[in-house]
Structure formats: structure tokens, C-alpha cells
Design an enzyme around this catalytic site. Sequence first.
Site, short mmCIF file in Angstrom:
data_model
loop_
_atom_site.label_atom_id
_atom_site.label_comp_id
_atom_site.label_asym_id
_atom_site.label_seq_id
_atom_site.Cartn_x
_atom_site.Cartn_y
_atom_site.Cartn_z
N GLU A 1 -47.79 12.07 73.30
CA GLU A 1 -48.48 12.27 72.00
C GLU A 1 -49.17 13.50 72.05
O GLU A 1 -50.19 13.76 72.81
CB GLU A 1 -49.52 10.99 71.74
CG GLU A 1 -50.07 11.06 70.23
CD GLU A 1 -51.49 11.73 70.21
OE1 GLU A 1 -51.53 13.00 69.78
OE2 GLU A 1 -52.32 10.95 70.67
N CYS B 1 -56.84 14.68 67.23
CA CYS B 1 -55.47 15.01 67.43
C CYS B 1 -54.75 14.60 65.78
O CYS B 1 -53.62 15.17 65.63
CB CYS B 1 -54.46 14.27 68.35
SG CYS B 1 -54.66 12.55 68.23
#
Length: 532
Positions: A263, A302
Site C-alpha cells: 500500500e 496516504c
Amino acid sequence: MPTTTTPTALLPNFVEGRWQTGAGPGLPLFDPVLGTELARVSSAGLDLPAAFAFAREQGGRALRALTYRERAALLSAVVDVLQARKDEYHAIATANSGTVTRDSAVDIEGGIFTLATYARLGERLGDARCLLDGERIRLGKDPLFQSQHILTPTAGLALFINAFNFPSWGLWEKAAPALLSGVPVIVKPATATAWLTQRMVQDVVDAGVLPPGALSVVCGSSAGLMDCLQPFDVVSFTGSAETARAIRSHPAVAERSVRCNIEADSLNSALLDAAATEGSEAFNLLVSEVVREMTVKSGQKCTAIRRVFVPRALFDAAARSISAKLAKVTVGNPRNGSVRMGSLVSREQADHVRAGLAQLKTEATVLFDGSATPLVDADPAVAACVAPTLLGCTEPASATLLHQVEVFGPVATLMAYDDETQALELIARGEGSLVCSVYSADPAFVARTALALAPMHGRVHAVSPDVASLHTGHGNVMPQSLHGGPGRAGGGEELGGLRALGFYHRRSAVQASTATLDALDALATGGHAFQP
């Protein structure tokens, strides 16, 4: 909020079922606002092969001996341990991450909420020891011999190499489905904010709610961790694309086929419907969400909005409205009650943000710059505080860096588009993102753009006036929904309810007689196919 007490100089690691202090002086952890040293971490001298073997053999065996319901009860016990110490965790986050209380809650309460969610999901699976995947499939004319796909816990461990921005949630959003699956966990937190992760693991270990070897923590250098992985292990990484490339090319992944989930950070977008007008509810919802995403955790998420696409006719209005809200954001020491946004996690990170901002300014103009406003109770020569900055570009089709460079801080770029087709093309230039949010009062527009955006994103977050008070937020990752994204975002998948268990299970086909498959049902879910 209680005050923190400085821990011992070197935070111990928990491996092989015992606390062990690494060798040498260690790496320092700092208060990013005051600049004071808080603790040190070191993994030097640890017997990592022995640590991995202990987790794999002792922790894995103990967890796989339990049913899903029993492992769900372990998660509930972990929740109780963490809930009782939330105030202490908030104090650590203030000192080590520089976040205000409501921003720390995204990390701390978010992690605990995710654990509790998986405890409830695990309870639904009952006393099964494996999961059926789909229905039986006849392999010939005679139904006596059939195929049944099953999911069984992998016979290895899960290594988590985590990012600095979510020391709590980053651990528990991975650990919850892993432990529920019956897979032991070794977590390596990012050094800058390792204290909170280490403390949470310490509290859970000291409470004795998990079997020995089920949860381990290694603080300090990550050297040697990947070397210890074996074929049935899995590794999950959150962080930079550069480190992701190193992980993917490591022999553990490239040669031993260790399952890998990545990720990575991405240029997440927000899109305003061309039919919106200045002051309309869709317009106002976008403005509020952009400001929130720029300032929560100082933009260190993020999933934060990095590119904001609005119809050309609303560019100036959006710039004014977003800037007006940003002007009210106070930046400085999170211990001061008047401060709305704290610091970045380190001076190094602040330097990265300023360098990235300088790059973006070569293709964009500054619409709002909060740096002229003095910090509250913080010395700018010491504190890692960076004020929010809104950039603007009226011709994003001609830009390059704006679609390539992510500034991991309180920075976003407003971009004008001429029509829906162009907007979608510009969003696609991000080459894959974790999330894109759409703001519109028109369900047809939302449905149409969601379908177009889905292949490029792990999540499409649609905000319309009817859900103005209900939606969970562009950047909030809910355990029920998928987290991850294609391309630049890493190509991985996490969460999504019980879908997350798939990463920690192995899918196999059992080809056998009806009587054998009936016996298999008794070990699984009573004959009911697994439903995420």
C-alpha cells in the site's frame, strides 16, 4: 490529558516470547514540536531467525488450534486492554507524532474500532476451522465426485513493515484480520513514531490475552527481516514506492514466492460536478472536505486529497472558499488548546514537504500560504510545523509534476477542468490512487463517474447532499470497505470486511466424494459458502 513520562532510554523489542533490548546506542525518537529526545530503538543483535521461528511455530500453532469464534474473542480481549489505556496513547501521540487530540483519535480510536469490527465479524464465522469458498462443483456426470474450494490459514507468519503516520491504526488494521485468520504477527513500526506501536504491543503482551508468539514487535532497523521470510509467510508493507520496489525484488518474494501486499502513497483526487454552482451544497461539501483532508494529521495521510478538480467557471470561487477556511487553521504546539493543526512527524519530513512544494510551484501558483502566520507556542527553528498551502493550476493538462509528485503534508492543488471527459483523463494521470471522492447532487453523474473511476481507484467516495451528515469522510478508511489501489497506489488490498482474511488464507481445491465433502463441511461453516 495526562502528561507523559519519558520511557527507558532504549525501548525493548518483544521476540521469542520475551522482551529483549537491542545492542548499541540505538536510533533516537524525538518530540517533533519541542525537539527533545523521547526514547531510542535498536534491533541490533536480535536473533531474527529464532524470533521468526518462535512466532511461526509457537504462535502459529496456538492460533490455528482455535476456531474463528475463539480467535475473535482474543481480538475482543485486545480491544479491552487498549480501551483502558487510550489516554496514555493520546499523550504518547502528542509527544511523538505532534498531533492534536482529534487527529490522534483517527489513529488510536480508529485502530481500536477496526479491531472491534473484526471481533464481531469473527464471531459470525462461529466454530469453524476452515472456510468454504463457493459451492461444490460437479466434475463429471455422476455427482458423487465433486470439487470444493476451501480457505485454510497459511502455515506461516505475517510480517508488517509499517509507515510513520499511523503507528496505531497501521498495526491493528493489519493485525486484526491476521490474528482472526490464525496467523501470528511480527510488526516493524517506522522508527520516527515507533513508541506508540511498541507501547500498545507491550500492554497487550503484559495483559497475557494472546498466546505466546502471536504478536511480536521489532523496533529500529529493518535489516534482516525480509531474509527470514519463508514460503508460507506473508509480508505487508505501507510506505514509499522506492521501498516497495526493494521488497518486491527481494529473494523472499521474487524466489520464495512469499505473498506480498503493498500500500503506497498516491495522488488522491476530489471531483466537483460541472453542474454545481458557487455556494451550492455540493460545492460547500467539497470545500469543507478539502480543508479537512489538508489539515487532519497535517496532511500526513496516504488517503489525503492531493488534487482537486473543479469546473473552470468555479475555479476562483473554490480558491476563495478553501483559502478562507484555511486562514482559520491555527498551527503549532498540539498541547495548546487553541491549536487546530500540529506538526509533521519530524524535521526531516518537514524538509521533504518543503522540497516537494518547491517542485510543485514550478507548475502551479500559490493560492493560499499560511506560513506568514506565526506558530502557536512553537519555535519555527525547532518545530517540524508546516502551514497549509493551497496551490492552483488553470491548465493542468499541460502540467507534469502536478500529476507525479506527492507532497506528504498539508498541501493540495486546485485544478480547473473544461468537461467531464477531460476531468476523468486528468484524474487518470495519477496512475492509480487509493481513493477519489465525487461531489454532486446528481445521482446519475455520481454513478457514471464512479464506474469510470473505479478501475483507477481502490475506493470511490461519493458525497451528495443527502449524505452530508452521514458520509465517513474522503480520507477515513473504514474496516468494512476496501483499502488499497492499483498502479501507483501499490496494487494491494486490505480490509473490506472479511475479504481481508483472503490474504492470510490459502485457497485449495478438495476433489473428493460427497461423503468426504460432507465431513469437510462439519469442519468449516456448516455447509454454507463463505460470504465476505
